[in-house]
Scaffold this active site. Structure first.
Site, PDB file in Angstrom:
ATOM      1  N   GLU A   1       6.691   0.229  -2.414  1.00  0.00           N
ATOM      2  CA  GLU A   1       5.944  -1.007  -2.036  1.00  0.00           C
ATOM      3  C   GLU A   1       6.481  -1.571  -0.655  1.00  0.00           C
ATOM      4  OE1 GLU A   1       4.832  -4.907  -4.211  1.00  0.00           O
ATOM      5  OE2 GLU A   1       4.663  -3.137  -5.376  1.00  0.00           O
ATOM      6  N   ASP A   2       7.657  -1.817  -0.488  1.00  0.00           N
ATOM      7  CA  ASP A   2       8.077  -2.759   0.480  1.00  0.00           C
ATOM      8  C   ASP A   2       9.069  -2.075   1.600  1.00  0.00           C
ATOM      9  OD1 ASP A   2       6.981  -4.782  -0.915  1.00  0.00           O
ATOM     10  OD2 ASP A   2       8.813  -5.328  -1.668  1.00  0.00           O
TER      11      ASP A   2
END
Length: 177
Positions: free
Chosen positions: A64-65
């Site tokens: 996600e990051d």
């Protein structure tokens, strides 16, 4: 019992991937502290000994990051860990409100291992929010996060009584229950 070689490789991988990231708190805490906290909550507080869950906790924000791919996680750590990470990863191509809606909606259908990671993730985030506001947040945004997080948690219930009790204490303090 000492952590396995694979677990330590996972910890190093997560640390490398999150190396240049900071939390949004005023101290700009290194981001890696969050996945480590999630794994620590599971291990030391909830007494989860399953390294698969603990490794997924360390990796839960990498896709996600960071530039990490699911294929990379699967190649390095296997199908099961990748599957758990996939279950807890938001699709960043969607609008924020849609991602939040899907987290609520999909929580009940997660695997038990993914539910553990989600519970510990929300617990760590809410504990942080109890202590301080992220930079750029106001009280209203904090309250909105608590209300939203409770909706997610309510769809994870029946997974781990200890984690759920800790979360309920936070929700009681926030006057949400």
């Amino acid at each position: 019992m000492a952590p396995s070689w694979k677990f330590m490789q996972c910890l190093q991988f997560a640390a490398r991937k999150h190396a240049n990231q900071r939390r949004k708190d005023t101290k700009q805490t290194p981001y890696i502290n969050h996945p480590i906290n999630v794994a620590t909550i599971l291990s030391t507080e909830a007494h989860v000994g399953d390294e698969t869950v603990l490794m997924a906790a360390l990796l839960h924000d990498t896709v996600e990051d960071t530039d990490t791919t699911f294929k990379e996680i699967e190649d390095k750590f296997g199908t099961e860990i990748c599957g758990i990470v996939r279950e807890v990863t938001d699709d960043k191509s969607l609008a924020k409100e849609e991602r939040k809606r899907l987290q609520i909606e999909n929580a009940a259908n997660c695997s038990p291992k993914a539910k553990l990671v989600k519970l510990a993730d929300k617990l760590d985030n809410l504990r942080d929010l109890q202590v301080s506001l992220p930079v750029g947040w106001n009280e209203e945004r904090r309250k909105e996060y608590f209300v939203w997080a409770k909706k997610v948690i309510d769809n994870l219930r029946g997974t781990n009584q200890y984690l759920e009790d800790c979360l309920d204490e936070i929700f009681r303090a926030a006057k949400l229950i």
